[in-house]
Design a protein around this motif. Structure first.
Motif, PDB file in Angstrom:
ATOM      1  N   ALA A   1      -4.948  -3.282   3.871  1.00 41.65           N
ATOM      2  CA  ALA A   1      -5.416  -4.117   2.759  1.00 41.65           C
ATOM      3  C   ALA A   1      -4.330  -4.280   1.705  1.00 41.65           C
ATOM      4  CB  ALA A   1      -6.663  -3.491   2.138  1.00 41.65           C
ATOM      5  N   LEU A   2      -3.663  -3.184   1.384  1.00 45.00           N
ATOM      6  CA  LEU A   2      -2.627  -3.232   0.357  1.00 45.00           C
ATOM      7  C   LEU A   2      -1.427  -4.053   0.811  1.00 45.00           C
ATOM      8  CD1 LEU A   2      -2.990   0.466  -0.716  1.00 45.00           C
ATOM      9  CD2 LEU A   2      -3.277  -1.489  -2.266  1.00 45.00           C
ATOM     10  N   CYS A   3      -1.032  -3.913   2.076  1.00 44.14           N
ATOM     11  CA  CYS A   3       0.054  -4.742   2.599  1.00 44.14           C
ATOM     12  C   CYS A   3      -0.319  -6.221   2.517  1.00 44.14           C
ATOM     13  CB  CYS A   3       0.364  -4.353   4.038  1.00 44.14           C
ATOM     14  SG  CYS A   3       1.230  -2.780   4.221  1.00 44.14           S
ATOM     15  N   ALA A   4      -1.570  -6.544   2.854  1.00 42.29           N
ATOM     16  CA  ALA A   4      -2.020  -7.932   2.775  1.00 42.29           C
ATOM     17  C   ALA A   4      -1.992  -8.433   1.342  1.00 42.29           C
ATOM     18  CB  ALA A   4      -3.427  -8.056   3.357  1.00 42.29           C
ATOM     19  N   ALA A   5      -2.494  -7.634   0.412  1.00 44.51           N
ATOM     20  CA  ALA A   5      -2.533  -8.040  -0.992  1.00 44.51           C
ATOM     21  C   ALA A   5      -1.127  -8.257  -1.543  1.00 44.51           C
ATOM     22  CB  ALA A   5      -3.272  -6.987  -1.810  1.00 44.51           C
ATOM     23  N   LEU A   6      -0.217  -7.368  -1.204  1.00 49.00           N
ATOM     24  CA  LEU A   6       1.156  -7.477  -1.713  1.00 49.00           C
ATOM     25  C   LEU A   6       1.846  -8.719  -1.146  1.00 49.00           C
ATOM     26  CD1 LEU A   6       2.129  -3.709  -1.481  1.00 49.00           C
ATOM     27  CD2 LEU A   6       2.044  -5.064  -3.591  1.00 49.00           C
ATOM     28  N   MET A   7       1.683  -8.950   0.148  1.00 48.33           N
ATOM     29  CA  MET A   7       2.319 -10.123   0.752  1.00 48.33           C
ATOM     30  C   MET A   7       1.741 -11.423   0.197  1.00 48.33           C
ATOM     31  SD  MET A   7       4.746  -9.178   2.828  1.00 48.33           S
ATOM     32  CE  MET A   7       5.038 -10.524   3.976  1.00 48.33           C
ATOM     33  N   ALA A   8       0.426 -11.463   0.027  1.00 43.73           N
ATOM     34  CA  ALA A   8      -0.199 -12.672  -0.513  1.00 43.73           C
ATOM     35  C   ALA A   8       0.273 -12.946  -1.931  1.00 43.73           C
ATOM     36  CB  ALA A   8      -1.717 -12.543  -0.469  1.00 43.73           C
ATOM     37  N   ARG A   9       0.366 -11.899  -2.707  1.00 53.18           N
ATOM     38  CA  ARG A   9       0.812 -12.057  -4.102  1.00 53.18           C
ATOM     39  C   ARG A   9       2.272 -12.479  -4.153  1.00 53.18           C
ATOM     40  NH1 ARG A   9       0.464 -14.213  -8.034  1.00 53.18           N
ATOM     41  NH2 ARG A   9       0.780 -13.381 -10.119  1.00 53.18           N
ATOM     42  N   GLU A  10       3.096 -11.904  -3.309  1.00 54.75           N
ATOM     43  CA  GLU A  10       4.509 -12.280  -3.267  1.00 54.75           C
ATOM     44  C   GLU A  10       4.680 -13.743  -2.838  1.00 54.75           C
ATOM     45  OE1 GLU A  10       6.947  -8.174  -2.321  1.00 54.75           O
ATOM     46  OE2 GLU A  10       6.145  -9.288  -0.626  1.00 54.75           O
ATOM     47  N   ALA A  11       3.722 -14.245  -2.083  1.00 50.24           N
ATOM     48  CA  ALA A  11       3.778 -15.648  -1.644  1.00 50.24           C
ATOM     49  C   ALA A  11       3.292 -16.612  -2.714  1.00 50.24           C
ATOM     50  CB  ALA A  11       2.949 -15.824  -0.372  1.00 50.24           C
ATOM     51  N   GLY A  12       2.837 -16.081  -3.852  1.00 51.89           N
ATOM     52  CA  GLY A  12       2.433 -16.928  -4.960  1.00 51.89           C
ATOM     53  C   GLY A  12       0.944 -17.122  -5.122  1.00 51.89           C
ATOM     54  N   ALA A  13       0.139 -16.435  -4.334  1.00 48.82           N
ATOM     55  CA  ALA A  13      -1.306 -16.572  -4.427  1.00 48.82           C
ATOM     56  C   ALA A  13      -1.875 -15.605  -5.461  1.00 48.82           C
ATOM     57  CB  ALA A  13      -1.946 -16.305  -3.065  1.00 48.82           C
ATOM     58  N   SER A  14      -2.973 -15.983  -6.091  1.00 51.59           N
ATOM     59  CA  SER A  14      -3.718 -15.025  -6.908  1.00 51.59           C
ATOM     60  C   SER A  14      -4.553 -14.164  -5.969  1.00 51.59           C
ATOM     61  CB  SER A  14      -4.618 -15.753  -7.914  1.00 51.59           C
ATOM     62  OG  SER A  14      -5.588 -16.534  -7.247  1.00 51.59           O
ATOM     63  N   VAL A  15      -4.630 -12.873  -6.270  1.00 51.22           N
ATOM     64  CA  VAL A  15      -5.235 -11.932  -5.327  1.00 51.22           C
ATOM     65  C   VAL A  15      -6.185 -10.982  -6.048  1.00 51.22           C
ATOM     66  CG1 VAL A  15      -4.807 -10.133  -3.585  1.00 51.22           C
ATOM     67  CG2 VAL A  15      -3.146 -12.002  -3.895  1.00 51.22           C
ATOM     68  N   VAL A  16      -7.352 -10.790  -5.462  1.00 54.22           N
ATOM     69  CA  VAL A  16      -8.287  -9.751  -5.893  1.00 54.22           C
ATOM     70  C   VAL A  16      -8.530  -8.828  -4.706  1.00 54.22           C
ATOM     71  CG1 VAL A  16     -10.650  -9.248  -6.637  1.00 54.22           C
ATOM     72  CG2 VAL A  16      -9.387 -11.147  -7.674  1.00 54.22           C
ATOM     73  N   LEU A  17      -8.451  -7.524  -4.953  1.00 53.66           N
ATOM     74  CA  LEU A  17      -8.692  -6.524  -3.915  1.00 53.66           C
ATOM     75  C   LEU A  17      -9.953  -5.745  -4.252  1.00 53.66           C
ATOM     76  CD1 LEU A  17      -6.169  -4.273  -2.081  1.00 53.66           C
ATOM     77  CD2 LEU A  17      -8.089  -3.195  -3.264  1.00 53.66           C
ATOM     78  N   LEU A  18     -10.878  -5.667  -3.311  1.00 52.46           N
ATOM     79  CA  LEU A  18     -12.138  -4.949  -3.494  1.00 52.46           C
ATOM     80  C   LEU A  18     -12.116  -3.667  -2.678  1.00 52.46           C
ATOM     81  CD1 LEU A  18     -14.624  -7.961  -3.118  1.00 52.46           C
ATOM     82  CD2 LEU A  18     -13.600  -7.054  -5.227  1.00 52.46           C
ATOM     83  N   GLU A  19     -12.122  -2.528  -3.361  1.00 46.51           N
ATOM     84  CA  GLU A  19     -12.121  -1.217  -2.712  1.00 46.51           C
ATOM     85  C   GLU A  19     -13.498  -0.587  -2.867  1.00 46.51           C
ATOM     86  OE1 GLU A  19     -11.890   1.249  -0.856  1.00 46.51           O
ATOM     87  OE2 GLU A  19     -10.001   2.283  -1.333  1.00 46.51           O
ATOM     88  N   ALA A  20     -14.132  -0.222  -1.750  1.00 47.86           N
ATOM     89  CA  ALA A  20     -15.481   0.327  -1.795  1.00 47.86           C
ATOM     90  C   ALA A  20     -15.536   1.693  -2.473  1.00 47.86           C
ATOM     91  CB  ALA A  20     -16.050   0.435  -0.382  1.00 47.86           C
ATOM     92  N   ALA A  21     -14.450   2.440  -2.377  1.00 46.45           N
ATOM     93  CA  ALA A  21     -14.430   3.798  -2.920  1.00 46.45           C
ATOM     94  C   ALA A  21     -14.153   3.785  -4.420  1.00 46.45           C
ATOM     95  CB  ALA A  21     -13.354   4.623  -2.222  1.00 46.45           C
ATOM     96  N   PRO A  22     -14.532   4.860  -5.125  1.00 47.82           N
ATOM     97  CA  PRO A  22     -14.077   5.005  -6.505  1.00 47.82           C
ATOM     98  C   PRO A  22     -12.572   5.232  -6.541  1.00 47.82           C
ATOM     99  CG  PRO A  22     -15.200   6.995  -5.772  1.00 47.82           C
ATOM    100  CD  PRO A  22     -15.380   5.979  -4.687  1.00 47.82           C
ATOM    101  N   ARG A  23     -11.980   5.068  -7.701  1.00 44.85           N
ATOM    102  CA  ARG A  23     -10.522   5.130  -7.808  1.00 44.85           C
ATOM    103  C   ARG A  23      -9.948   6.426  -7.251  1.00 44.85           C
ATOM    104  NH1 ARG A  23      -5.979   6.359 -10.657  1.00 44.85           N
ATOM    105  NH2 ARG A  23      -4.562   4.638 -11.168  1.00 44.85           N
ATOM    106  N   GLU A  24     -10.617   7.555  -7.495  1.00 46.72           N
ATOM    107  CA  GLU A  24     -10.062   8.838  -7.072  1.00 46.72           C
ATOM    108  C   GLU A  24     -10.076   9.021  -5.559  1.00 46.72           C
ATOM    109  OE1 GLU A  24     -14.317   9.625  -8.648  1.00 46.72           O
ATOM    110  OE2 GLU A  24     -12.568   8.371  -9.153  1.00 46.72           O
TER     111      GLU A  24
END
Length: 467
Positions: free
Chosen positions: A13-36
């Protein structure tokens, strides 16, 4: 509107988000777990299997494409898509500079990590450090991250992604990447997949989940019900023999028992059931969980003597210790007479050789079924140790069928704006079996592909809308 919605919070998921953002897209990532608890199973990883044709920083010698492919072919028994597997293999040779740019650091193979100095690049600080580095980089680039954001369902229209729901909140996006993991933490689904064995037991009731408790397969089930093309056997998984005392979830690598190839393994009836010395441990450790799952009571016992101590990564819990084999049998609750018959037969079958745990040596057994092909030495030097084993599930292989674009497919047709990466599609490459670090190779390769493709689809739609 959001350009790219990424559902999941681990490596893929993180690799996808980083690549999409680097390509100029706005990105939202939804993580089911709490931050910790962010990061899925990736926080429990240690390394990435890497193709390389010459020594490279932390990797020694060479590990060419064909050898990587043959290793994968052997552990999967041919249950793999060669085109996609070779895509992953080649991508593994070029991803590390990109990973470094996003804060990932590497170190040489760890002491006790047998036979991996040539094939696997280890993360400095382990998977948790990798995950944290990616999250820091994503935040710095402007990726919006939401925790405790479990997606229960999607809105699809004619094979296209429209929106996702987090509770009652509907979130639209121009494209989407699914990277929410397998179903290993869904006990009901595991029971359905494994059913009852011949003894009337439910094997899945005795499985321990090595990884995250948040991979319940909710989206995988949704996509299956939505008639997405599927691949894989729901009983196949990255399943390791781990310490029976491990916690139900999130025990990670430290619960693995790595002395199997240095001794023998017996089941509850004090009988051996598989060749402990079949091949190097990184190529065979992930078959032992399934082997134990097939035994009565889903339990087995790894037996070693003093000669093995110090030759494997020490487990988190000490083994049961005894000064004699009969005493060890009693301490483990095994039938003493049967245990001694098994051990005596093994010891008598061992043939002299030159023991060397770094190669496929000539220490083997003769006239024993099953044989021990390598590293067979009599277990005769006190003290003796025994470790009770249970099946430890890391991730399941049932997933969404893809091609080289990582697009989700419906009736053989690729979606124009819905992509998948990581454990949700790993079954395309891993029909069964496992070799150390290849899950991270798959997640990194297809995460980057999915992010790139999702950004391309979203930006093209944005351009059309503006025209």
């Amino acid at each position: 509107m959001i350009d790219v919605l990424v559902i999941g919070g681990g490596n893929a998921a993180l690799c996808a988000a980083l690549m999409a953002r680097e390509a100029g897209a706005s990105v939202v990532l939804l993580e089911a777990a709490p931050r910790e608890w962010r990061g899925g199973n990736s926080m429990h990883t240690r390394n990435l299997r890497c193709m390389h044709d010459a020594p490279q920083d932390v990797l020694v010698d060479a590990y060419p494409e064909e050898e990587f492919w043959q290793d994968l072919l052997k552990v999967t028994g041919g249950a793999t898509d060669e085109k996609l597997a070779r895509l992953v293999i080649r991508a593994s040779s070029t991803c590390r500079p990109w990973m470094r740019r996003h804060g990932v650091r590497f170190q040489p193979s760890l002491s006790g990590a047998l036979h991996t100095a040539r094939t696997n690049a280890f993360f400095m600080g382990g998977g948790k450090a990798l995950v944290n580095a990616y999250y820091r980089s994503a935040e710095a680039l402007g990726v919006r991250i939401r925790y405790d954001a479990r997606v229960e369902r999607l809105q699809l229209r004619d094979g296209r992604f429209v929106a996702a729901w987090v509770g009652d909140e509907r979130i639209e996006a121009r494209s989407c990447v699914l990277a929410a993991g397998g179903f290993e933490s869904n006990r009901e689904w595991l029971r359905d997949a494994w059913g009852r064995n011949a003894a009337g037991e439910w094997p899945a009731d005795n499985f321990i989940i090595r990884g995250t408790r948040f991979n319940t397969g909710t989206l995988l089930r949704f996509m299956k019900d939505a008639d997405a093309d599927m691949i894989g056997d729901p009983t196949q998984a990255h399943m390791v023999a781990i310490d029976a005392r491990a916690p139900l979830y999130d025990g990670g690598i430290c619960t693995r028992i790595d002395c199997v190839s240095l001794g023998v393994v017996v089941n509850r009836d004090a009988e051996r059931f598989y060749d402990e010395g079949e091949d190097f441990w990184p190529k065979r450790y992930a078959i032992w969980g399934r082997l134990v799952a097939q035994q009565s009571g889903q339990v087995a016992y790894s037996i070693i003597d003093a000669k093995a101590v110090g030759r494997f990564m020490p487990p988190v819990f000490p083994g049961t210790k005894a000064e004699s084999l009969p005493q060890l049998a009693r301490a483990l609750g095994l039938d003493e007479a049967r245990f001694m018959r098994t051990m005596n037969a093994y010891n008598d079958a061992c043939r002299p050789g030159s023991f060397n745990h770094t190669v496929l040596d000539d220490c083997t057994t003769a006239g024993l079924a099953p044989p021990k092909t390598h590293w067979a030495r009599p277990i005769d030097t006190p003290p003796f140790f025994g470790y009770a084993l249970r099946p430890g599930v890391t991730f399941t292989y049932l997933g969404l069928k893809v091609d080289e674009t990582a697009a989700v497919r419906f009736g053989g047709e690729p979606s124009a704006n819905l992509f998948v990466a990581g454990e949700m599609m790993a079954g395309n490459v891993l029909g069964k079996g496992y070799t150390a670090g290849v899950g991270m190779s798959i997640g990194t390769a297809f995460g980057r592909i999915a992010g790139t493709q999702a950004a391309r689809a979203a930006l093209e739609e944005r351009r059309h809308a503006a025209a």
